[in-house]
Motif scaffolding. Structure first.
Motif, PDB file in Angstrom:
ATOM      1  N   SER A 149       0.888  -1.095   0.107  1.00 19.10           N
ATOM      2  CA  SER A 149       0.040  -0.006  -0.017  1.00 19.10           C
ATOM      3  C   SER A 149       0.867   1.324   0.166  1.00 19.10           C
ATOM      4  CB  SER A 149      -0.938   0.039   1.164  1.00 19.10           C
ATOM      5  OG  SER A 149      -0.165  -0.068   2.530  1.00 19.10           O
ATOM      6  N   SER A 150       2.107   1.257   0.871  1.00 19.17           N
ATOM      7  CA  SER A 150       2.877   2.513   0.852  1.00 19.17           C
ATOM      8  C   SER A 150       3.534   2.621  -0.708  1.00 19.17           C
ATOM      9  CB  SER A 150       3.804   2.237   1.900  1.00 19.17           C
ATOM     10  OG  SER A 150       3.217   2.095   3.196  1.00 19.17           O
ATOM     11  N   ALA A 151       3.978   1.694  -0.990  1.00 20.91           N
ATOM     12  CA  ALA A 151       4.517   1.688  -2.377  1.00 20.91           C
ATOM     13  C   ALA A 151       3.829   2.281  -3.664  1.00 20.91           C
ATOM     14  CB  ALA A 151       5.031   0.392  -2.701  1.00 20.91           C
ATOM     15  N   PHE A 152       2.522   1.894  -3.534  1.00 21.69           N
ATOM     16  CA  PHE A 152       1.840   2.223  -5.022  1.00 21.69           C
ATOM     17  C   PHE A 152       1.129   3.578  -4.549  1.00 21.69           C
ATOM     18  CE2 PHE A 152       2.656  -1.973  -5.862  1.00 21.69           C
ATOM     19  CZ  PHE A 152       3.166  -1.894  -6.746  1.00 21.69           C
ATOM     20  N   ILE A 153       0.848   4.211  -3.220  1.00 18.89           N
ATOM     21  CA  ILE A 153       0.082   5.170  -2.870  1.00 18.89           C
ATOM     22  C   ILE A 153       0.973   6.421  -3.346  1.00 18.89           C
ATOM     23  CG2 ILE A 153      -0.544   6.622  -0.929  1.00 18.89           C
ATOM     24  CD1 ILE A 153      -2.602   5.062  -1.611  1.00 18.89           C
ATOM     25  N   ALA A 154       2.287   6.445  -3.221  1.00 17.83           N
ATOM     26  CA  ALA A 154       3.224   7.367  -3.618  1.00 17.83           C
ATOM     27  C   ALA A 154       2.900   7.888  -4.845  1.00 17.83           C
ATOM     28  CB  ALA A 154       4.698   7.082  -3.342  1.00 17.83           C
ATOM     29  N   PRO A 155       2.844   7.140  -6.143  1.00 18.73           N
ATOM     30  CA  PRO A 155       2.708   7.616  -7.417  1.00 18.73           C
ATOM     31  C   PRO A 155       1.076   7.794  -7.424  1.00 18.73           C
ATOM     32  CG  PRO A 155       3.112   5.306  -7.534  1.00 18.73           C
ATOM     33  CD  PRO A 155       3.299   5.678  -6.032  1.00 18.73           C
ATOM     34  N   ASN A 287       9.506  13.879 -12.073  1.00 16.70           N
ATOM     35  CA  ASN A 287       9.507  12.598 -12.966  1.00 16.70           C
ATOM     36  C   ASN A 287       8.100  11.596 -12.322  1.00 16.70           C
ATOM     37  OD1 ASN A 287      11.868  13.428 -14.310  1.00 16.70           O
ATOM     38  ND2 ASN A 287      12.923  12.880 -12.511  1.00 16.70           N
ATOM     39  N   PRO A 288       6.816  12.027 -12.316  1.00 20.04           N
ATOM     40  CA  PRO A 288       5.813  11.302 -11.821  1.00 20.04           C
ATOM     41  C   PRO A 288       5.605   9.943 -12.836  1.00 20.04           C
ATOM     42  CG  PRO A 288       4.938  13.008 -12.889  1.00 20.04           C
ATOM     43  CD  PRO A 288       6.611  13.424 -12.976  1.00 20.04           C
ATOM     44  N   VAL A 289       5.102   8.989 -12.299  1.00 18.29           N
ATOM     45  CA  VAL A 289       4.988   7.821 -13.178  1.00 18.29           C
ATOM     46  C   VAL A 289       3.678   8.155 -13.886  1.00 18.29           C
ATOM     47  CG1 VAL A 289       4.104   5.553 -12.832  1.00 18.29           C
ATOM     48  CG2 VAL A 289       5.637   6.159 -11.122  1.00 18.29           C
ATOM     49  N   ASP A 290       4.005   7.624 -15.217  1.00 20.53           N
ATOM     50  CA  ASP A 290       2.974   7.701 -16.142  1.00 20.53           C
ATOM     51  C   ASP A 290       1.351   7.123 -15.879  1.00 20.53           C
ATOM     52  OD1 ASP A 290       1.257   7.162 -18.718  1.00 20.53           O
ATOM     53  OD2 ASP A 290       3.120   7.735 -19.772  1.00 20.53           O
ATOM     54  N   PRO A 291       0.580   7.954 -15.931  1.00 21.41           N
ATOM     55  CA  PRO A 291      -0.738   7.608 -15.358  1.00 21.41           C
ATOM     56  C   PRO A 291      -1.277   6.352 -15.763  1.00 21.41           C
ATOM     57  CG  PRO A 291      -0.775   9.980 -15.780  1.00 21.41           C
ATOM     58  CD  PRO A 291       0.332   9.492 -16.593  1.00 21.41           C
ATOM     59  N   TYR A 292      -1.131   5.958 -17.005  1.00 19.94           N
ATOM     60  CA  TYR A 292      -1.285   4.537 -17.515  1.00 19.94           C
ATOM     61  C   TYR A 292      -0.929   3.466 -16.696  1.00 19.94           C
ATOM     62  CZ  TYR A 292      -2.875   6.775 -21.649  1.00 19.94           C
ATOM     63  OH  TYR A 292      -3.594   7.317 -22.800  1.00 19.94           O
ATOM     64  N   TRP A 293       0.036   3.491 -15.712  1.00 20.25           N
ATOM     65  CA  TRP A 293       0.337   2.642 -14.751  1.00 20.25           C
ATOM     66  C   TRP A 293      -0.445   2.435 -13.768  1.00 20.25           C
ATOM     67  CZ3 TRP A 293       3.732  -1.145 -15.334  1.00 20.25           C
ATOM     68  CH2 TRP A 293       4.653  -0.907 -16.481  1.00 20.25           C
ATOM     69  N   TYR A 294      -1.568   3.515 -13.659  1.00 24.94           N
ATOM     70  CA  TYR A 294      -2.335   3.345 -12.228  1.00 24.94           C
ATOM     71  C   TYR A 294      -3.355   2.120 -12.534  1.00 24.94           C
ATOM     72  CZ  TYR A 294      -1.031   8.153 -11.631  1.00 24.94           C
ATOM     73  OH  TYR A 294      -0.221   9.309 -11.212  1.00 24.94           O
ATOM     74  N   MET A 297      -1.495  -0.402 -10.701  1.00 21.26           N
ATOM     75  CA  MET A 297      -1.111   0.012  -9.339  1.00 21.26           C
ATOM     76  C   MET A 297      -2.440   0.193  -8.302  1.00 21.26           C
ATOM     77  SD  MET A 297       1.606   3.253  -9.794  1.00 21.26           S
ATOM     78  CE  MET A 297       3.208   2.812 -10.413  1.00 21.26           C
ATOM     79  N   LEU A 298      -3.626   0.485  -8.941  1.00 20.24           N
ATOM     80  CA  LEU A 298      -4.814   0.704  -8.294  1.00 20.24           C
ATOM     81  C   LEU A 298      -5.136  -0.714  -7.417  1.00 20.24           C
ATOM     82  CD1 LEU A 298      -6.770   2.563  -6.727  1.00 20.24           C
ATOM     83  CD2 LEU A 298      -8.080   2.078  -8.837  1.00 20.24           C
ATOM     84  N   PRO A 299      -5.207  -2.002  -8.132  1.00 21.54           N
ATOM     85  CA  PRO A 299      -5.543  -2.957  -7.580  1.00 21.54           C
ATOM     86  C   PRO A 299      -4.408  -3.622  -6.755  1.00 21.54           C
ATOM     87  CG  PRO A 299      -5.688  -3.174 -10.015  1.00 21.54           C
ATOM     88  CD  PRO A 299      -5.046  -1.759  -9.777  1.00 21.54           C
ATOM     89  N   LEU A 300      -3.064  -3.278  -6.832  1.00 28.70           N
ATOM     90  CA  LEU A 300      -2.171  -3.636  -6.063  1.00 28.70           C
ATOM     91  C   LEU A 300      -2.250  -2.968  -4.707  1.00 28.70           C
ATOM     92  CD1 LEU A 300       0.996  -4.014  -8.332  1.00 28.70           C
ATOM     93  CD2 LEU A 300      -0.298  -5.794  -7.226  1.00 28.70           C
ATOM     94  N   THR A 301      -2.479  -1.832  -4.889  1.00 22.62           N
ATOM     95  CA  THR A 301      -2.665  -0.688  -3.633  1.00 22.62           C
ATOM     96  C   THR A 301      -4.007  -1.347  -2.882  1.00 22.62           C
ATOM     97  OG1 THR A 301      -2.011   1.128  -4.617  1.00 22.62           O
ATOM     98  CG2 THR A 301      -3.337   1.445  -2.797  1.00 22.62           C
ATOM     99  N   THR A 302      -5.237  -1.686  -3.510  1.00 25.33           N
ATOM    100  CA  THR A 302      -6.389  -2.139  -2.666  1.00 25.33           C
ATOM    101  C   THR A 302      -5.824  -3.356  -2.198  1.00 25.33           C
ATOM    102  OG1 THR A 302      -7.311  -2.766  -4.689  1.00 25.33           O
ATOM    103  CG2 THR A 302      -7.870  -0.892  -4.067  1.00 25.33           C
ATOM    104  N   PHE A 303      -5.171  -4.181  -2.689  1.00 27.41           N
ATOM    105  CA  PHE A 303      -4.782  -5.447  -2.043  1.00 27.41           C
ATOM    106  C   PHE A 303      -4.192  -5.476  -1.056  1.00 27.41           C
ATOM    107  CE2 PHE A 303      -1.574  -9.046  -1.839  1.00 27.41           C
ATOM    108  CZ  PHE A 303      -2.541 -10.138  -1.653  1.00 27.41           C
TER     109      PHE A 303
END
Length: 438
Positions: A149-155, A287-294, A297-303
């Motif tokens: 959750s901490s990893a993918f909330i950042a971007p 250098n933010p992450v490209d929004p297409y990676w969201y 990232m969102l399913p991994l964050t919710t997991f």
């Protein structure tokens, strides 16, 4: 028979006494079940006003005359006897936590009892089984949840880069370990939030040339953000439960201040030890992450959030679907009106509330689970932790007042969205609303 009666035995009196004893035992069993139900709802994280409503509804079904009042850490129950004009009051200390999977099980038991689908003995035994069962996820999986959750909330919410992503994962793992330590060492638990955020703040500033401070520092403590507590507080106030709502609201605001104080304190310590070095703690990340990676990232964050808050794997799809709806609406609203507008969280909350209630109506499952997923996802981006950090870097009274209004405004916005969604799906109310419906 004459000899027995002469010996002093009256079979009619004995039979009547046994009947009275059995009736009293039955009443006590039903009263004990109501108390046990209230304790389990508190321990698994139900909103206070819904706990009182569930206990009252269950009491009426069991034909128990009682009054119920829930305060933070305390349940007050008063049982009355109409025939003897007497009452019995119980004061039960009970600390609140959150385990979504167990909360769903307790809610189902309460619903079955209210519908007469299960007897009291079986229901009580099932509550005991839930209490004695281990947490939904073990320690190692919970640490994985903190890390993910901490990893993918950042971007996702703070515009972090790929470097910020894996550094936040390491900090999230450290915060998870510190959380388990604080649960076993009460003295450390008293200052846990401030100590952890001070350490995170200082180390992040030491890496400031490689990482974005705001993304890494804020995402590291994202699980600790009191999103659900803040929303529950305002819902309780809206339900006219003033005592519990006010206490929970003050606690949520103070918790944000604990986190912000640690970050601001760490920033000040770094400035003192590195004079002449300019520190811009809440600067926009490069250098933010490209929004297409969201989309990944969102399913991994919710997991990760599912694990941290005790949702089981069967609840994950609904949890993720509703979180996705809330995030998409939040994302495009920030592009339209900005992240600091009170409209943004209310529209996001309305969308996720609409989806969650439709899910509950179609599947007859607990709508509380997907709603929780959406709220927890919605809060990190909208909650004014950035403004809170500035309190300890800017001593102006204006900043203090703006932060207080910002926090309350966000909570009111989320609550407004949820209640409007509930009204749209259930314009005439719903029979199961006392069982954890917003």
């Amino acid at each position: 028979m004459d000899k027995v009666e002469q010996a002093g035995y009256d079979f009619n009196a004995v039979a009547q006494q046994m009947t009275i004893t059995a009736d009293i035992a039955d009443i006590l069993e039903r009263q004990d079940f109501i108390i046990k139900l209230g304790k389990h709802l508190v321990r698994t994280g139900a909103p206070t006003h819904r706990i009182e409503a569930a206990m009252e509804t269950t009491g009426k079904k069991l034909e128990i005359d009682g009054s119920y009042f829930v305060l933070p850490g305390l349940i007050m129950v008063s049982f009355g006897d109409i025939e003897t004009h007497t009452s019995e009051t119980h004061l039960i200390k009970c600390s609140k936590s959150l385990d979504i999977s167990k909360l769903s099980l307790v809610n189902e038991i309460a619903h079955q009892v209210a519908k007469g689908q299960i007897n009291i003995t079986d229901a009580s035994n099932r509550l005991d089984d839930i209490k004695n069962s281990p947490p939904t996820w073990n320690v190692w999986m919970t640490l994985l949840g903190y890390t993910t959750s901490s990893a993918f909330i950042a971007p996702l919410f703070f515009g972090g880069s790929w470097t910020d992503c894996w550094v936040s994962a390491l900090f999230g793992l450290g915060v998870g370990i510190a959380t388990f330590i604080s649960e076993r060492i009460p003295m450390f638990g008293n200052v846990f939030e401030m100590v952890v955020t001070i350490v995170v703040s200082v180390i992040t500033l030491a890496l400031n040339s490689y990482v974005c401070y705001s993304a890494v520092a804020l995402s590291s403590v994202v699980v600790a953000l009191p999103g659900y507590a803040l929303t529950s507080a305002v819902m309780e106030l809206s339900a006219k439960n003033l005592c519990s709502g006010a206490v929970h609201l003050i606690h949520a605001i103070m918790y944000v201040l604990f986190l912000a104080f640690g970050m601001g304190y760490g920033s000040t310590v770094w400035s003192l030890t590195h004079p002449g070095v300019e520190v811009i703690s809440m600067a926009t990340c490069a250098n933010p992450v490209d929004p297409y990676w969201y989309f990944l990232m969102l399913p991994l964050t919710t997991f990760g959030i599912c694990i941290c808050f005790g949702a089981n794997i069967r609840q994950y799809p609904a949890f993720t679907l509703n979180a996705g709806v809330g995030f998409v609406v939040y994302y495009f609203m920030t592009k339209t009106v900005g992240p600091n507008s009170v409209i943004t969280p209310s529209v996001g909350a309305f969308a996720l509330g609409l989806t969650g209630n439709i899910y509950g109506r179609l599947t007859k499952q607990l709508a509380f689970v997907p709603l929780m997923g959406g709220i927890i996802i919605l809060v990190p981006g909208s909650l004014g932790v950035r403004g809170a950090v500035s309190l300890f870097e800017d001593n102006s009274d204006h900043a203090n007042g703006m932060f207080a209004f910002q926090i309350i405004g966000i909570a009111l916005s989320i609550t407004l969205g949820l209640f409007l969604a509930n009204f749209c799906v259930y314009p005439g109310g719903r029979k199961r609303s006392v069982f954890l419906g917003f």
